[in-house]
Structures are given as structure tokens and as C-alpha cells.
Design an enzyme around this catalytic site. Sequence first.
Site: not given
Ligand SMILES: Cc1cc2nc3c(=O)[nH]c(=O)nc-3n(C[C@H](O)[C@H](O)[C@H](O)COP(=O)(O)OP(=O)(O)OC[C@H]3O[C@@H](n4cnc5c(N)ncnc54)[C@H](O)[C@@H]3O)c2cc1C
Lengths: 253, 644
Positions: B290, B336, B441
Site C-alpha cells: 500500500s 505515483r 487513476r
Molecule cells: C493489487 C491491486 C490492488 C488494487 N487496489 C485498489 C484499491 O484499493 N482501490 C481501487 O479503487 N482500485 C484498486 N485496484 C484496481 C481495481 O482492483 C481494478 O481496477 C478493478 O477491480 C477491476 O475490476 P473489473 O470488474 O473491471 O475487472 P476484474 O475484477 O479484473 O474482472 C475481470 C473479469 O473478467 C473475466 N474475464 C476476463 N477475460 C475474460 C474472457 N476472455 N472470457 C471470460 N471472462 C473473462 C475474469 O474472469 C474476471 O471475472 C487494485 C488493483 C490491484 C492489481
Amino acid sequence: MSDQIMTIHLKIWKQNDPGSSGKLVDYTMDDVNPDMSFLEMLDWLNERLMNEGKEPIEFDHDCREGICGSCNLVLNGMAHGPEPGTAVCQLHMRKYKDGDTIVVEPWRAKAFPIIKDLVVDRYAFDRIMAAGGYVSVNTGAPADANALPVNKYDADLAFDYAACIGCGACVAACPNSSASLFTGAKVSQLAHLPQGTPERKRRVVKMVDKMAEEGFGDCSNYAECEAVCPAEISITAIAEMRREYAKALSEIV
Amino acid sequence: MTATKNGILDSKVPEGDLKDKWDNHKKNLRLVNPANKRKFTVLVVGTGLAGASAAASLAELGYNVKVFCIQDSARRAHSIAAQGGINAAKNYPNDGDSIWRLFHDTIKGGDYRSREANVYRLAQVSNNIIDQCVAQGVPFAREYGGLLDNRSFGGAQVSRTFYARGQTGQQLLLGAYSALMRQVHTGKVEMLARREMLDLVKIDGKARGIVVRNLTTGEIERYAGDAVLLCTGGYGNVYYLSTNAKNSNASAIWRCYKRGAQFANPSFTQIHPTCIPVSGKYQSKLTLMSESLRNDGRVWVSKTKNDKRHPTEIPEEERDYFLERRYPSFGNLVPRDVASRNAKYVCDEGRGVGKTGLAVYLDFRDAINNYGADTIKGKYGNLFAMYEKITGENPYEVPMRIFPAVHFTMGGLWVDYNLSSTIPGLYVLGEANFADHGGNRLGASALMQGLADGYYVIPNTLGDYLAENLHAEKIDTNHIAFDEVEKEATDRIHKLLNVKGRKTVLDFHRELGDIMWDNVGMSRNKKDLQKAITAISELREEYWKDVNIPGESATYNKYLEYALRIADYMELGELMARDALDREESCGGHFREEFQTEDGEAVRDDENFSNVTSWEFQGDDKEPLKNVEPIEFEFVTPTQRSYK
Ligand SMILES: Cc1cc2nc3c(=O)[nH]c(=O)nc-3n(C[C@H](O)[C@H](O)[C@H](O)COP(=O)(O)OP(=O)(O)OC[C@H]3O[C@@H](n4cnc5c(N)ncnc54)[C@H](O)[C@@H]3O)c2cc1C
Ligand code: SF4
Ligand code: FES
């Protein structure tokens, strides 16, 4: 950081598909870096196998940070390996000694059939959740988040239970293959929050009944689940679940 | 219907005052009556915050929903790993926060490259998100009085971040996942786990279905629907090492790009300054620490190159606290991108620390001396423990080693105000779209955006499209368009499997990652970007001639899954380099060495680059077509960032 390279002997479960029988296969790794994680060692072994034209070992993983609940290895009979409160993806090879032998198997339980090698099917957990692991509230405009204060003690306790990562180690470690710790964790989380109150009785009955229906065994207090749980869910979750269940049954009918 | 006219994209931002736009828009959107909702099927790909919240909400409205994810359970999506928290403009601490301020901080944090209307809407619905999550039983941190607790986060002077210990993403996702499982129980949602979308099926120019690989059996399956929602997350893994989960990938958005959805700002990548450094070639992913650690830790390296002394043996006067030296007013708390870039510079000079020389120290010695080890433990105990678990070193005694890592991708498929891509019927939510974060971001804003898109935006905007298509012909999966797409997908799989070359998929991924990190990473220049474009296209050619993929297609086969994703990264990486080359300014996470002040600060070019660059696929051997969406500021005035 250590520079000493180790030799590790592995006996890994190989199984082609759900229908066939599997067996332990021997592999020796003579270039294990103590800073590698256990899964990185498997990656490394797989690269070697592929370069030798052999089949790699299939195993499940995703976050490699101990939070997604994907990884599911039993090492020398211990679900998630020897480090308490740690998922196997967070285990590092410096915990082992040069020359050690490690038997690597997947979760074993009737409700978790093997798909291939170390990969299992854990959909039964989703079905338990679908049976009642939620508060029935539609997306919309609920009351202001601070309209309903929750005392800190209950909020913290609810969090302790909510920390379950849904990995299934509790089932793998249990001599009865019971899913009581997993189910109890959700039941207890919601039982400690006012939001969970309206459906409290219905929820516990539906989830517990579903658990039995899915082929998980009963709990006979071995407490092996608590010992292996990477999220350190307390076994009081099971006691709470039982109490909730008994109470619900006596009141519902 | 078409979104692009003469190379200019229409964002469909509604008229009116900023604060009324969303409400007015909702009033004007067409509705689908309950009886008709049942006639529609929506395909939702991905179950992270965006996908799970969208799927549950749409099912609650009465649509039939089919949901797909790669993992064995929807609950394991990458969102589960987010730690720090989620922003909202509740102003519970009474420290002067408001929707306007959250909006303004997000626009400024994004270095003035995001749409005002979108960001304002995001700030507006941020408060509903917190209410909704609490109603679901999400156990946010509370104070002794029983009310919700807030903390402060980078880029803001108010405390507006809601959190659940260090596991906010987990708790928010489990909230959305339980809502989703409830709809599975009612039968409105069909959950299809261990499925990977391979391609999009378009009929008469509209998104009408997808082709997926069943990852358990290897079979190719077809699904038809009235709309497709991509909620597939970010593409940081194009760099090989990142903080993303191993299964995070770009394939779904990339395949849709190749079917006509435009890709916006692909080069906008966020590199997080405080990650645990690489320890060896076997390294498979990077772990984020963090950034709150920078409140008390001091960043330094030795003044001398190749200093091999143990850190505790390097005397005070021989240490270079380079952030404090260069940025006296912000010190270790610079944003950052600034912190990351400066760490790179000292390592490039040969002053990096640790075995690999690719790390800097983050030292708590002074904080421990000033406040006592117990206070520091109280604040960061779990982070210190995690650090020790991974590195085997005790940060109370030896300074931590940290290094920047790829963390988030601001770029993604272009969407309009309704979250529609340039293909009608194809919507993109969460990190997969480019929409709300501009060039950079802010912390705790991605969770907010994912849930805003899924809970509050798409349930409104999708209805408008479906209402228009109420009488469209129902398609089934025997349609010839499915045959064609499925054939292309299977041909591609067989072609890859039959290469039977000498290098593993990981060999190629590491090589691509090196090219990307060295040339399209924290600091970019024309020469290196041109070099990267050539290098990637050569590597891609080699990939199709020399990759060695084990096993066959009709079984569980993880390395085949990887191989397909890496084939796509080989193309996306090139587009990222092209985009970075084209954007001749420094802005947010995109730093072009040619565009900086004398003391190394980023120089934005608002005259020529206050826009979104959106790329349109023209064919495999052709250069993509560049379109733009001008970013105009009606309500805020762009300023230059300075942290000196
Ligand atoms: C370590 C870490 C810590 C973070 N901490 C924070 C925080 O504290 N606060 C904050 O605001 N953000 C944070 N972020 C950023 C944030 O977590 C992500 O941007 C966000 O969760 C993305 O969500 P999403 O629903 O867009 O996608 P994701 O959660 O990445 O979900 C993607 C989904 O798509 C599916 N998928 C992908 N490709 C395919 C395919 N071809 N076919 C079928 N399914 C597929 C996967 O299986 C999954 O279910 C952090 C990121 C990381 C890496
Ligand atoms: S209770 Fe513990 S062991 Fe069981 S599924 Fe949850 S985290 Fe895993
Ligand atoms: S891989 Fe996610 S918990 Fe182990």
C-alpha cells in the site's frame, strides 16, 4: 535473500480427467531458489517439462496473493502446506530444506471432483452461497449508509467471518469432508449485522440443508479446518451456525 | 448510429448543466416494460466488480442474463485483490468534501484527459454505491459510535475513502457476488464459470453473441444474446510482470477491437511505486505494498554507484533521499507517476539496491525512532508481515526494498456516455473501458468506477438500446455468423498448437514484457518507441513460428489458454507503442522524455492533445486508423501539476 540453490523431490498427483484413476509421479528439481514461491517452483518445473516435450502439471491459481481462493494444494498431507494462516500461493521455498521431499495433491472430497491433475471443481460452494448466502436487497436507493449504526464489536466480528476466501481447505482437511467452516463463516457474518437479521432463520436452514445435499459430511469437531484455514476463520463460526440452525428450526415450523 | 464522423467520435454527452446531465439523461432514456424485459438475453463477460454488479442488477430488473468468467467461481475475479478502499463523496467526516470536489480531484488527478460529464456522474453515484454495499452486508470499517470510518488516500486533501481492513476489494466483490448468486438461485442468471470468451459474433453490424472455450473440456461453445457486456478488466499483464492476477488478460477487448470496437488511449498505464521487487527470473507476478507506507517511510539509495554495503552500514551523509531532495514540499508523498519515474532514474544510474539493482530503499528507521516500533506496527503491521512473508527480511530492522510495477490500465475500449462501444450492442464496463480516469487513476477510484458502471449506469443505459431493438429478429446459435466465428477461433487454436516450436509461451511473454517495460514503460521516447514497434512485430512473427504449446485443445490446458492470450498481447503491445509514439506530450502516466521541463517535470500540450486517441482496426497488415474525441472543459480550468 538467499543464494543457496536447493534440491527438492516432488511427488505430484497426475490424473488425466475426472473419469480416470490418477497416481503420484516423481520429479526432482535441483535448481530451487529459496526466494521462489511454491507455485513459482511448479511454474519452473512446468517450463522444464515443456522444454523436454513432456506434459506440464495442471494446477489452479490466480491472484498469488492469498486472497482469491483459487490455489488448492495439499502438501505432505497439509492443506495449503506447513505455514499457518497462509494460502499455498504465499508459501516460499525458504520454508523447506535442501533435499526435502514434498507430496503434492489436490483437495480430496466427494463434493470436489478432480478435473485434471491438481485442479478440482468447487461449484458446490457457489451452490451453497446461492441457497442463501446474501441479503435480499435489489440495486436501488437504499437508506443512507449511516442510517443504521452497527456496534464496532459486531462489525469487526462480522469482518473476521467475512474474510473467508472460499478456497475449500477446510473441506480438504476435514476427516468428514464437512463444509461447516465455510458455511458457518457466511452465516455468522450476516448474523452479526442488522442487515442480515430479516432473513436470519431462512438463510441458515437453506444453506445448511444445501451443504448436506451437495455431499459434504457433518462436523464432529475435529477442528482440522481451523488449523489449515488461510483466512484464520475461527471454529466459533461452526458453533454459531449450529446455534442459529437449531433456533431457526424450533421457530420456523 | 455510427459513433465516428470524419474521424471525430461522438461521446453522446447530454446537454445541460453538469449537475443535471445524468438526471436529465435518465428521464430521456427509453424504457423496456417488465413483460418485454423477459424477452431479452444479455451476455455479461466477467464477474469482477463491474460484471457481477451489472449482471445482478440487470437480472433483478427482469432480463435474462448469462455470465461468464475464467475462474472456477465468480468470486475469484481480480477485483478480489484490491486492498486500499473505495472513494465516495459522503462527507461523513465533515472535512469539506462534496460531489464537486471528488469530481474535481478525479479530473485533476487524471491530468485533464477525461470527460467532465462522465466523471461528474461517477462522483454523483459514488454515494449510492456505499449505501448499496452497506445494505448488502459489506462489513466496512466502523468507529466506536457505530458509524462508518474514512481514511485519506493519495491525490486528495479530504478523508473520503471507505475501507474494509486491507481487503476492500474482497468485501465489495463478495457483496456483488452474493447479489449475483441470489439471481442464480432465482434462475434469472445462468452462471458459466471456467469459460473464456474467444470472439464476438456480429450480425448486421450489431453484437449478437459470443464464442467461448469451455476451459474444463476444451469444447467451443456458442451463446446468442441481444447485447454483450464486456467487464473483463485491465491489460497490465501485457508487461508480463504486474500486480494483476495471472488470469487477467486483454483477449476479450482485443478480439472486439478486431471486430470493429475502437481502442482508446491504449498507452495510458499506471505504474505503482511501491511494490515488492523482482527476485529472479522465476518471478511470476508482483505484489503491491500500500502506498500509505510513504507517509512514514523515507525513500533513498546510496550516493555512490554499485554500493554493495549493507544498508545499515551506509552512513547518513552517504545516502541520497532523492524524493525529498528533488521535491522539498511533497517529499516522499509525490504522486505515483513521479515517485515511480524517479526510482527508475536512480536505478538507471546504477544506484539501485539489492541483488538485482532494481530497487530502492523505503526506510522506517526514523519513524521507528520518532514514534516507537509499536506505533509503526499499529499502523502498518499487516503490511510489514506480508513483506517479511515474501522476502524473508524484517522491515523493522532492514529498510524495505521497493520498485515500481505495472498496476492499472487507464486505456481500454472506447465507450460513449452510455458505456456503448463503437459496435452497437457491445458495452464495456470497469477497467476494460477507457472512460473515467484520463491519463492517471487516483487511488480508490477504480472500485468506485466498476460499481458505478455496473450498479447504476448500465441498468439505465442498456434499456434504451434494447427498447430500440424490441422488434429485432431473435438469433439462434445456428446462424451462419456463429459458424464463421467459431471456425476462425478453432483454426487459430489449431494453428498455434501445431507450431510445435522450441520456446515456451512464458519465454515469449517474458521477452514481450521486457520490450514493453524498457520502451513503453515509465519513461518513453520516440526512438525507443519506434524500436519497440519493430521488435514486437518481429517477436510476433517468431511466436507463430517457434512457440511450443503442450497438450491438445480438447482438454483442460492452461498453457493453451496462455498462448491465446499472449498472441493477443503481441498485437496489443504494438498498438500501445504506436499510441505512445503518437501522443507527443507528457501527461499522467504517459511521460515522453522529449516533453519535460529543465528539471524533469512533465509538460502537457493542451493545445494539440486535449483529446482521446481512439484507434480503429483496419486489417492485420495495415496500420490502424486514428480517430479522436476532443476533451473540452466547460466547468473546470486545466492547470499544470507541480509538486516542487
Ligand atoms: C493489487 C491491486 C490492488 C488494487 N487496489 C485498489 C484499491 O484499493 N482501490 C481501487 O479503487 N482500485 C484498486 N485496484 C484496481 C481495481 O482492483 C481494478 O481496477 C478493478 O477491480 C477491476 O475490476 P473489473 O470488474 O473491471 O475487472 P476484474 O475484477 O479484473 O474482472 C475481470 C473479469 O473478467 C473475466 N474475464 C476476463 N477475460 C475474460 C474472457 N476472455 N472470457 C471470460 N471472462 C473473462 C475474469 O474472469 C474476471 O471475472 C487494485 C488493483 C490491484 C492489481
Ligand atoms: S473457511 Fe477458511 S479454509 Fe474454508 S473456504 Fe473459507 S478461507 Fe478456505
Ligand atoms: S492464488 Fe489466489 S489465493 Fe492462492
